[in-house]
Design an enzyme around this catalytic site. Structure first.
Site, PDB file in Angstrom:
ATOM      1  N   SER A  69       6.736  -6.767-100.796  1.00 39.29           N
ATOM      2  CA  SER A  69       7.324  -6.485 -99.483  1.00 39.29           C
ATOM      3  C   SER A  69       7.132  -5.013 -99.146  1.00 39.29           C
ATOM      4  CB  SER A  69       8.824  -6.827 -99.479  1.00 39.29           C
ATOM      5  OG  SER A  69       9.521  -6.000-100.394  1.00 39.29           O
ATOM      6  N   SER A 110       8.999  10.222-102.229  1.00 45.44           N
ATOM      7  CA  SER A 110       9.873  10.143-101.067  1.00 45.44           C
ATOM      8  C   SER A 110      10.121  11.546-100.540  1.00 45.44           C
ATOM      9  CB  SER A 110      11.206   9.497-101.480  1.00 45.44           C
ATOM     10  OG  SER A 110      12.160   9.571-100.448  1.00 45.44           O
ATOM     11  N   TYR A 157      18.213   8.744-107.519  1.00 45.70           N
ATOM     12  CA  TYR A 157      16.946   8.498-106.826  1.00 45.70           C
ATOM     13  C   TYR A 157      16.169   9.799-106.659  1.00 45.70           C
ATOM     14  CZ  TYR A 157      13.863   6.648-103.130  1.00 45.70           C
ATOM     15  OH  TYR A 157      12.790   6.253-102.374  1.00 45.70           O
ATOM     16  N   THR A 161      11.987  -0.940 -94.093  1.00 50.07           N
ATOM     17  CA  THR A 161      11.887  -1.883 -95.211  1.00 50.07           C
ATOM     18  C   THR A 161      13.298  -2.268 -95.658  1.00 50.07           C
ATOM     19  OG1 THR A 161      11.961  -0.203 -96.954  1.00 50.07           O
ATOM     20  CG2 THR A 161       9.802  -0.654 -95.948  1.00 50.07           C
ATOM     21  N   LYS A 213      12.496  10.653-108.177  1.00 48.77           N
ATOM     22  CA  LYS A 213      11.383  10.924-107.273  1.00 48.77           C
ATOM     23  C   LYS A 213      10.883  12.365-107.393  1.00 48.77           C
ATOM     24  CE  LYS A 213      11.000   6.841-105.377  1.00 48.77           C
ATOM     25  NZ  LYS A 213       9.803   6.011-105.606  1.00 48.77           N
TER      26      LYS A 213
END
Length: 271
Positions: free
Chosen positions: A15, A138, A151, A186, A155
């Protein structure tokens, strides 16, 4: 740069950005290898692609399964030309409230597993003397964003690994690209982990109004074709933040120059 007849292997391909990259590369003539945990959803993506596909489902945290998939990917046609480390999970929780197991899970998925998959494929690419490695980081890998401490840690770390790897491979014919998306429409926020490790289950307005995955994929692949090493795919304030923290090309060139001048050989000799 033509991608006709190349093989692109994408993790997290069921996805979002991963699926969009698969479709876009296929539209440019590339064969596609699709990986992720959900074989049924990978098959649905494969059904949308006109070029030849190979579905290799596995959990990125399962190193034995990952290595088995790597062997199959290398053995398919003439091997892998492009590898996209895209699998990942985000976070929506304050540090003071977040359990340590959440940090471990996010860093394992978003950083450690991506490094392990790259390390498994690396000898193949170096032996061939060509190829592209893409790491989907990101804007949160450049700028510390509240409610995403795990996160951001993962990243930021992924960019550090990629930058160092790029320098090491600068004389080997293998290109390394870091991709820093901002808000892309998304399920990243819906699937994000909360303080106790459960899925958030709802999206953010900024994500829902973000860049369409198909547009993000086009921008990314155009930038790869143009030889960009650091690719910011964002708009508005997010783009400004990404550009502000962009690593200058001159610095990347300087570090690559150290390798060309024998830095690694000198370090090995002194060990």
């Amino acid at each position: 740069m033509s991608f006709e007849g190349k093989t692109a292997w994408i993790t997290g391909a069921s996805s979002g950005i991963g699926a969009a990259l698969a479709r876009e590369w296929a539209s440019r003539g590339a064969r596609i290898i699709l990986s992720g945990r959900d074989e049924e959803r990978l098959a649905q993506v494969a059904a949308d692609i006109s070029t030849e596909t190979l579905v290799l489902p596995f959990d990125v945290r399962d190193e034995a399964a990952m290595r088995a998939a790597t062997d199959k990917a290398i053995g398919w046609h003439r091997g892998v030309d492009i590898f996209v480390a895209n699998a990942g999970v985000s976070q929506r929780s304050a540090a003071l409230e977040t359990e340590m197991n959440v940090y471990r899970e996010i860093i394992d998925i978003d950083l450690t597993a991506q490094i392990a998959a790259t390390q498994a494929l690396l000898p193949h690419l170096v032996e061939r003397g060509s190829g592209h490695l893409l790491f989907i980081s990101s804007i949160a890998g450049k700028v510390g964003v509240p409610m995403r401490t795990a996160y951001c840690a993962a990243k930021f770390g992924l960019i550090g690994y990629a930058d160092a790897l790029r320098a090491e491979l600068s004389q080997q014919g293998v290109s390394v690209h870091v991709v820093c998306p901002g808000s892309v429409a998304t399920d990243v926020s819906r699937n994000a982990l909360t303080a106790d490790g459960s899925k958030r289950g709802r999206s953010d307005k900024v994500i829902d109004n973000g860049i369409a995955p198909a547009e993000a994929a086009q921008r990314i692949i155009d930038a790869v074709a143009a030889g960009q090493r650091e690719i910011v795919v964002a708009e508005g304030m997010e783009q400004a933040m990404g550009e502000m923290r962009r690593t200058p090309d001159q610095l990347l060139d300087q570090v690559a120059g150290m390798v060309a001048a024998g830095y690694m050989e000198k370090m090995k000799a002194e060990a």
